[in-house]
Design a protein around this motif. Structure first.
Motif, PDB file in Angstrom:
ATOM      1  N   LYS A   1      60.828  18.512  42.862  1.00 40.20           N
ATOM      2  CA  LYS A   1      60.157  17.571  43.766  1.00 40.20           C
ATOM      3  C   LYS A   1      60.353  16.168  43.206  1.00 40.20           C
ATOM      4  CE  LYS A   1      56.972  16.412  46.905  1.00 40.20           C
ATOM      5  NZ  LYS A   1      57.036  16.647  48.329  1.00 40.20           N
TER       6      LYS A   1
ATOM      7  N   LEU B   1      59.181  12.530  43.375  1.00 42.07           N
ATOM      8  CA  LEU B   1      58.132  11.659  43.901  1.00 42.07           C
ATOM      9  C   LEU B   1      58.548  10.190  43.943  1.00 42.07           C
ATOM     10  CD1 LEU B   1      54.902  13.131  42.231  1.00 42.07           C
ATOM     11  CD2 LEU B   1      55.776  13.518  44.530  1.00 42.07           C
TER      12      LEU B   1
ATOM     13  N   HIS C   1      58.050   6.712  47.686  1.00 41.64           N
ATOM     14  CA  HIS C   1      57.016   5.684  47.673  1.00 41.64           C
ATOM     15  C   HIS C   1      57.505   4.392  47.071  1.00 41.64           C
ATOM     16  CE1 HIS C   1      54.236   8.839  48.760  1.00 41.64           C
ATOM     17  NE2 HIS C   1      54.753   9.568  47.802  1.00 41.64           N
TER      18      HIS C   1
ATOM     19  N   THR D   1      49.367   6.848  45.250  1.00 40.39           N
ATOM     20  CA  THR D   1      49.714   8.001  46.090  1.00 40.39           C
ATOM     21  C   THR D   1      50.445   9.053  45.279  1.00 40.39           C
ATOM     22  OG1 THR D   1      50.114   6.327  47.781  1.00 40.39           O
ATOM     23  CG2 THR D   1      50.663   8.611  48.341  1.00 40.39           C
ATOM     24  N   ARG D   2      51.373   8.581  44.472  1.00 40.98           N
ATOM     25  CA  ARG D   2      52.126   9.528  43.635  1.00 40.98           C
ATOM     26  C   ARG D   2      51.203  10.252  42.666  1.00 40.98           C
ATOM     27  NH1 ARG D   2      57.043   5.922  41.542  1.00 40.98           N
ATOM     28  NH2 ARG D   2      57.249   7.595  40.024  1.00 40.98           N
TER      29      ARG D   2
ATOM     30  N   ASP E   1      48.137  11.019  43.202  1.00 38.87           N
ATOM     31  CA  ASP E   1      47.454  12.063  43.990  1.00 38.87           C
ATOM     32  C   ASP E   1      48.367  13.250  44.203  1.00 38.87           C
ATOM     33  OD1 ASP E   1      45.648   9.698  46.128  1.00 38.87           O
ATOM     34  OD2 ASP E   1      45.130  10.631  44.197  1.00 38.87           O
ATOM     35  N   GLU E   2      49.624  12.968  44.539  1.00 37.90           N
ATOM     36  CA  GLU E   2      50.551  14.070  44.784  1.00 37.90           C
ATOM     37  C   GLU E   2      50.796  14.866  43.509  1.00 37.90           C
ATOM     38  OE1 GLU E   2      54.002  13.399  47.010  1.00 37.90           O
ATOM     39  OE2 GLU E   2      53.039  12.042  48.439  1.00 37.90           O
ATOM     40  N   THR E   3      50.890  14.155  42.396  1.00 37.46           N
ATOM     41  CA  THR E   3      51.077  14.855  41.129  1.00 37.46           C
ATOM     42  C   THR E   3      49.905  15.780  40.886  1.00 37.46           C
ATOM     43  OG1 THR E   3      52.178  12.878  40.285  1.00 37.46           O
ATOM     44  CG2 THR E   3      51.529  14.546  38.662  1.00 37.46           C
ATOM     45  N   ARG E   4      48.749  15.241  41.155  1.00 36.34           N
ATOM     46  CA  ARG E   4      47.554  16.045  40.931  1.00 36.34           C
ATOM     47  C   ARG E   4      47.528  17.295  41.803  1.00 36.34           C
ATOM     48  NH1 ARG E   4      41.383  14.951  39.875  1.00 36.34           N
ATOM     49  NH2 ARG E   4      40.646  16.977  40.641  1.00 36.34           N
ATOM     50  N   SER E   5      47.977  17.172  43.043  1.00 34.76           N
ATOM     51  CA  SER E   5      48.000  18.377  43.891  1.00 34.76           C
ATOM     52  C   SER E   5      48.945  19.418  43.329  1.00 34.76           C
ATOM     53  CB  SER E   5      48.440  18.089  45.326  1.00 34.76           C
ATOM     54  OG  SER E   5      48.044  16.844  45.741  1.00 34.76           O
ATOM     55  N   ILE E   6      50.081  18.969  42.845  1.00 34.28           N
ATOM     56  CA  ILE E   6      51.028  19.922  42.281  1.00 34.28           C
ATOM     57  C   ILE E   6      50.438  20.586  41.035  1.00 34.28           C
ATOM     58  CG2 ILE E   6      53.323  20.229  41.285  1.00 34.28           C
ATOM     59  CD1 ILE E   6      54.232  17.815  42.974  1.00 34.28           C
TER      60      ILE E   6
ATOM     61  N   ILE F   1      58.893  18.174  38.432  1.00 32.19           N
ATOM     62  CA  ILE F   1      58.497  16.948  39.133  1.00 32.19           C
ATOM     63  C   ILE F   1      59.236  15.775  38.507  1.00 32.19           C
ATOM     64  CG2 ILE F   1      56.579  15.503  39.896  1.00 32.19           C
ATOM     65  CD1 ILE F   1      54.684  17.727  38.983  1.00 32.19           C
TER      66      ILE F   1
END
Lengths: 403, 442, 478
Positions: free
Chosen positions: A103, A105, A109, A118-119, A121-126, A141
């Motif tokens: 992925k 990121l 962005h 935002t990144r 947050d996305e890192t955290r979801s992963i 990542i």
């Protein structure tokens, strides 16, 4: 940092060149926390490397375009073909599956704080997906972002690589373009790279804990360092435990708030920028970010050296500095601080080793006077005795300045 | 010995090592012990058990260590024939004249015929081509021996037992260790280090005991042995150190330090915050003053070995320093004060030795900044783990400030996972924290 | 820093004048050393951007590689260097000599080693073929890069190390690594303050890496060259390429000229000192090592890129022995360095006030042994009893400290002579004498077993290739 402190920090910088906070500025702060000027610049995000550009005291370092190109080329090589070389290394060293999911990121962005948030947050979801052992979680990542609150503000750190096999430990990787040759590499460069990885591992552990996972089992304390092997640019992977460096990073983050104390020792209205409000407004430009940056730099370099140096004198008298010869290779103010140390014949011009042999002696001038027989004050007795003995012996043996 | 659980745990560990060694399934076994664990009794147990069937070499880095092993073994079993293979210039036979089962020779071919041969690693290295391989090789102080010394002797036996203290100073060199650091071929790795690097599945059995250190010191010493849990063999009260009452204003601070040390096992005597030379005359004066005052107050000790109070002798007291210059200054000043029998040496030379009372000149005392040498955890460990009763640390008020904030940035070497600078920083901090409640100001 | 260098440094700083730290020069200098300057591209450790060498200020040979990141162009540049430099090396070697390289600083020596590493394992045939000359020079550079570890070696002399060994300036060790600044401190131009001279000299670039701001200019020139090079061939293209290459050469020449001058100035500064008695012996050792290496190479024996355990054990013994002998040679050759030892508490210096040649003691077995007594009056020093020393004028005279008495005129140290009393002349009353730590004894090292023990063999057994040839694509810029 409270709002008033944040405002204070901004006003301290004025429109002097800015160096955004990053893992590098944090590391640099850790190297010389006893220097008031460096700490003030850290707190106010002032770029000391550029501060004296255009004056005779400008710093002769910065990144060479060749080094930058090499770094970019190496990174591009490692990520070519959907990260094929990197995935091959992960397969070889860490048993990653051939069908590892990646992925990116970075590409999605913008490189501003909104994009970084935002990144993050996305890192955290992963990461959360990994904590929950979801098979769909990406295994690699590129450009994951970790964050921490430092000096009362949110800092974003971009990790080169975060990798994890499904249901296995999360690992942090750093890409560096200095080579490993026949199993050896430069100790200082490797040390910095490991320190950087250690900071990311620390933040990743916090993120995992925040997701309800157990960092001790879910985050590896081994850093992955990806470097060129020998002469060419093909990558190799080295794994190294950074347990002790993670502890040091923890202490570094814990000591960062002290940087704010320096604001308290500063008189009100003090700033790095010697220009008046009117002058700054005149210098302000519009246009694309890169055009603005160029114009800002030019405007700054046009500020007469005398004014900038005088401004540094004022700040130095308020907060102090701590010059050491090592500053010459790491801080843009080094020549300024060195000139001042030389003018006062401070022992620090010769390095800290001299401070051990001249304890309690305030200047090199004083050391020479004592050697020549001047009366020693309390606290100088032992050193004076040693210096006069040395002086007599050297004269006896016929050494010294017989050039 | 009154701490029965600790002792029996240790005995069990020793048994584990010895029986595993006898079983012979592992080509090598490591026994990792903290300071004062009584490693020699482990080595003795292994030798005595193996002697029934096996021919072996027993080795260690120094002559003094070999001599201690010989004496211990000879007394444990006076019927067991022991041969000491020594350097031609170092005949130790005078030490063993009373021991009928000990013979000394400098000739390798003579020793070759004997079942149990004791020799330093160097002597074995020089004799290796004249010695046939044997069943077993036991190396004591294996963390003090380097990979090079081990290389020379390792072919001499298929089964090896390496015993050592991992907290002490690592092997060092007069040239740049960074040339080889981290490489698998590094000649400076410890013998244990190179063995584990090449054979990570080698069993490492911990000896969870210290017989030398009292409980007050065991808790502090644990900071130098990450991953090794251990306790003191003795309990509080098994040992005591008493002094006559100290009177007089002039010696008030020194007396307070002595009182604190005799009561709790630790004292931290702190001189004012001042920049000073490494060979600080004020520290020398304080240390010599402390020891002189100590003997003025008629010190007596008792312990689990000698249960009645008896006079403490000057030769049972040592001063530990970091630099030879400090040692020389102290030696001269102690001699002038009539304290010629009090031992003083650098940590390097104190490794493996034991005293009743130790005075430690803090490595950071009066320094303007820290560096790898002074932060070395091995040096600090050796200084603080030599004593059976008490240790008095002498330093400066500024020492703690040096450890404020963050450690200096540390260089790194691929494959070298130790971090002596960073671990030393943390160990120093932990020690100063521990000493806080025993702190007195001069 | 020692007490001596601290005081000399303080005085240097205050008086703006470099101070002599030694009586002699401990580096042997050949009559015609080869001064060499090497420059790499920042971030490209194996690159050769510019290299210059010569046997004298007017003998300047300069090779520039316009695009060092292109393998073909690099090989061409290396070949140009090899074809001119090898004859110079061969001339210095025959019949039984060795070339002596002089470089500005240790980093340049490291760069030579890396250049050597780059091509030492190459082949003359195949996809990555390289001319034989290049390989030959590379093997010699690779050897020199390793030999640099030898304490006191003089096959490649880094000028900054050599100069700062013999003079103390008022600047730090770090600043002393800039040859122009160091040289300016030691011999500033007439009437110029040393501090100012050093500051002015900081713009000179002795290499191997250059100022990043200068690199911006170079990067533009290289871009132009690459553009021209990649354009479709034509007369105009050839002309543009030549012009672009000229611009790059001019760039490097401009950087080189001041450094070149500084280099020769530094060599003559060094040469102006009188050579120490034992420096030539060490040169003989170096010549021997050089010739042994040539012999090995001629016999076709190859070196490993990565040394084995046995080789490193041997290397460590060798380096430690050499270091001990070197330090001893320094202090026995040189009164200033001997004085430094005394100031560090490792020796004695003073006037002999009493000699008793008849003094004796009884041995353990009851025999009478002649042990003359020498009493020396010093100012400081507190060496404990039983410290062993030797007379600096003749190390065969060995002594042991018996006792030390402090009084108002100084410190009287009673020394018992333990060796040399029969055959050697002893110091006499009123002589001024140094007593120093004994020279290292010769240690015969045990034979290193051929077979690598199990304990030192990794599992699973991995075999490192003997000649790793790096065939990966090097050209990051085609």
């Amino acid at each position: 940092m409270k709002k008033s402190q944040a405002e204070r920090a901004e006003s301290v910088r004025g429109d002097a060149p800015r160096k955004r906070r990053s893992v590098r500025t944090l590391a640099a702060f850790g190297q010389n926390p006893g220097c008031g000027l460096a700490t003030l610049a850290f707190t106010a995000e002032v770029d000391l490397d550029s501060y004296l550009q255009g004056t005779p005291m400008s710093a002769p370092f910065g990144q060479s375009p060749f080094a930058i190109t090499r770094g970019l080329t190496f990174e591009a090589n490692v990520k070519a073909n959907d990260y094929a070389p990197l995935r091959a290394l992960l397969e070889e060293h860490l048993d990653f599956p051939k069908a590892a999911k990646t992925k990116n990121l970075r590409e999605l962005h913008e490189k501003n704080s909104a994009g970084m948030a935002t990144r993050a947050d996305e890192t955290r979801s992963i990461v959360e997906a990994h904590v929950k052992k979801k098979a769909s979680a990406p295994n690699l990542i590129d450009g994951g972002v970790l964050s921490a609150e430092i000096l009362g503000q949110r800092w974003y750190f971009e990790a080169d690589a975060i990798a994890a096999r499904t249901s296995e430990q999360l690992r942090v990787g750093e890409m560096k373009s200095f080579p490993v040759v026949d199993g050896r590499t430069e100790p200082d460069k490797l040390g910095s790279a490991l320190d950087q990885a250690a900071t990311y591992i620390l933040l990743l552990e916090e993120m995992v804990a925040a997701c309800g996972g157990d960092p001790t089992t879910l985050v590896s304390r081994e850093a992955m360092i990806i470097t060129p092997r020998n002469m060419a640019l093909s990558p190799m992977l080295s794994l190294q435990s950074v347990r002790s460096r993670i502890e040091r990073s923890r202490r570094l983050l814990a000591s960062a708030p002290r940087a704010l104390d320096v604001l308290d020792t500063l008189s009100a209205t003090r700033t790095f920028d010697p220009r008046t409000k009117a002058e700054r407004e005149q210098a302000a430009t519009s246009g694309s970010p890169s055009a603005q940056a160029k114009a800002d730099a030019a405007a700054w370099q046009a500020v007469p050296a005398k004014r900038r140096l005088a401004q540094l004198d004022i700040l130095r008298e308020d907060v102090g500095n701590a010059y050491a010869p090592g500053c010459l290779s790491s801080c843009g103010l080094a020549r300024y601080c060195r000139a001042h140390a030389q003018a006062t014949s401070s022992p620090c011009v010769m390095g800290s080793a001299v401070e051990r042999t001249l304890p309690g002696v305030s200047s090199l001038k004083r050391a020479v006077s004592l050697a020549d027989g001047a009366k020693a004050k309390a606290g100088e007795q032992a050193v004076a005795q040693m210096l006069t003995f040395a002086n007599d012996l050297i004269a006896d043996v016929g050494g010294g300045d017989r050039t | 010995m009154t701490n029965k659980t600790v002792v029996s745990k240790a005995d069990a560990a020793v048994e584990q090592v010895v029986s595993r060694f006898m079983a012979g399934k592992d080509p090598a076994i490591v026994a990792r012990a903290p300071a004062g664990a009584g490693k020699s009794s482990l080595v003795r147990a292994a030798v005595l058990r193996a002697a029934e069937k096996k021919r072996m070499f027993v080795s260690a880095p120094t002559n003094a260590q070999i001599a201690d092993l010989v004496e211990g073994l000879a007394r444990a079993n006076p019927a067991l024939p022991l041969v000491v293979l020594h350097a031609t210039s170092q005949d130790p036979s005078y030490r063993f004249s009373a021991l009928k089962n000990v013979t000394c020779t400098s000739k390798a071919d003579q020793a070759d015929a004997e079942p149990i041969v004791l020799a330093t690693l160097d002597k074995l290295a020089y004799s290796a081509d004249k010695l046939g391989a044997r069943d077993a090789l036991i190396i004591d102080e294996a963390y003090q021996a380097d990979s090079a010394k081990f290389f020379h002797v390792s072919n001499l036996a298929k089964r090896q037992l390496l015993v050592g203290d991992s907290g002490q100073l690592s092997p060092f060199t007069t040239v740049d260790a960074g040339l080889w650091r981290g490489l698998a071929e590094d000649p400076l790795q410890t013998a244990v280090g190179v063995l584990l690097r090449n054979h990570p599945s080698t069993p490492v059995v911990p000896l969870p005991i210290t017989r030398r250190l009292p409980p007050s010191a065991a808790s502090l010493a644990r900071h130098f042995y990450p991953g090794l849990d251990f306790d003191a063999a003795t309990s509080v009260g098994d040992r005591a150190w008493v002094l006559d009452a100290g009177k007089g204003k002039a010696t008030a601070a020194l007396d307070a330090a002595l009182n604190e040390a005799s009561k709790s096992g630790w004292a931290h005597l702190v001189l004012p915050d001042e920049p000073v030379l490494v060979s600080d005359p004020a520290a020398v004066e304080a240390i010599v003053g402390l020891i002189a005052r100590l003997f003025e107050r008629q010190p007596r000790v008792r312990c689990e070995k000698v249960k009645t109070l008896h006079a403490l002798q000057p030769k049972q007291v040592a001063v530990a320093v970091s630099h030879t210059l400090q040692r020389d200054m102290l030696r001269t000043t102690l001699d002038e004060a009539g304290l010629t029998d009090v031992h003083v040496d650098t940590a390097n030379r104190l490794q493996g030795l034991e005293f009743e009372v130790v005075v430690a000149w803090h490595p950071l005392a009066g320094l303007p900044d820290v560096d790898a040498f002074h932060l070395d955890p091995g040096r600090l460990c050796v200084m603080l783990t030599r004593h059976r009763h008490a240790c008095i640390v002498v330093g400066r008020a500024s020492d703690a400030d040096l450890l404020d904030g963050v450690a200096p940035p540390a260089p790194a070497f691929l494959g070298y996972e130790e971090e002596p600078l960073l671990d030393g920083w943390e160990a120093h901090r932990a020690v100063l924290d521990h000493l806080e409640k025993h702190r007195l100001f001069l | 820093m020692s007490v001596m260098t601290t005081l000399l440094g303080a005085r240097a700083h205050v008086e703006s004048r470099a101070q002599r730290r030694t009586t002699f020069r401990h580096v042997h200098l050949e009559k015609k050393p080869i001064l060499l300057f090497g420059y790499q591209l920042a971030g490209e450790p194996f690159s050769m951007a510019s290299v210059a060498w010569g046997l004298g200020p007017k003998d300047l040979h300069h090779v520039v590689c316009p695009e060092p990141r292109n393998r073909t162009l690099s090989v061409t540049a290396f070949h140009a260097m090899a074809s001119e430099l090898l004859p110079v090396i061969d001339k210095a070697t025959s019949p039984k000599g060795a070339p002596q390289f002089v470089v500005p600083n240790p980093a340049t020596l490291d760069l030579l080693g890396r250049w050597g590493r780059r091509f030492a394992f190459s082949e003359t045939t195949g996809e990555w073929a390289v001319p034989a000359d290049v390989i030959r020079l590379a093997r010699l550079f690779f050897f020199l890069g390793r030999y640099a570890r030898m304490p006191g070696q003089q096959l490649v002399v880094p000028l900054t190390d050599a100069l700062s060994f013999h003079w103390v300036t008022g600047q730090s060790t770090l600043e002393n690594q800039q040859l122009a600044a160091l040289s300016a401190w030691i011999r500033p131009d007439d009437g110029v303050d040393a501090h100012d001279a050093a500051l002015a000299a900081e713009h000179v670039e002795p290499g191997p890496v250059t100022d990043p701001n200068e690199d911006e200019k170079l990067a533009t020139l290289v871009e132009a060259y690459n553009l021209a090079r990649r354009a479709s061939p034509s007369a105009a293209q050839k002309k543009a390429m030549a012009a672009a290459e000229q611009a790059i050469v001019a760039h490097w020449t401009a950087h080189l000229q001041p450094a070149w001058a500084v280099g020769w100035r530094a060599v003559s500064l060094l040469r102006s000192l009188e050579e120490a008695p034992t420096a030539p012996e060490r040169w003989t050792d170096d010549v021997g090592a050089w010739n042994r290496e040539l012999q090995r190479q001629q016999e076709g024996k190859r070196s490993r890129a990565r040394a084995t355990t046995r080789q490193l054990i041997w290397e460590r013994q060798m380096l430690e022995d050499r270091q001990a002998r070197l330090e001893s040679a320094w202090i026995y050759d040189d009164p200033m360095l001997a004085a430094e030892q005394v100031l560090e508490g490792r020796g004695l210096r003073g006037k002999i006030i009493k000699v008793d040649l008849e003094a004796s003691e009884k041995s353990a077995k009851g025999r009478t042994l002649t042990r003359p007594i020498v009493v020396i009056r010093c100012t400081g020093s507190l060496l404990p009893a039983q410290t062993r020393l030797c007379w600096a004028s003749n190390a065969k005279v060995t002594v042991e400290v018996e006792s030390t008495t402090r009084h108002k005129n100084g410190v009287d140290v009673v020394l018992k002579v333990t060796g040399g009393m029969k055959k050697e002349r002893l110091p006499e009353v009123d002589d001024v004498a140094f007593f120093l730590r004994p020279p290292p004894a010769f240690i015969k090292r045990p034979h290193l077993p051929e077979a690598i023990p199990w304990s030192h063999t990794p599992e699973p057994a991995t075999v490192a290739p003997l000649q790793p040839i790096d065939q990966d694509v090097e050209a990051s810029v085609p």
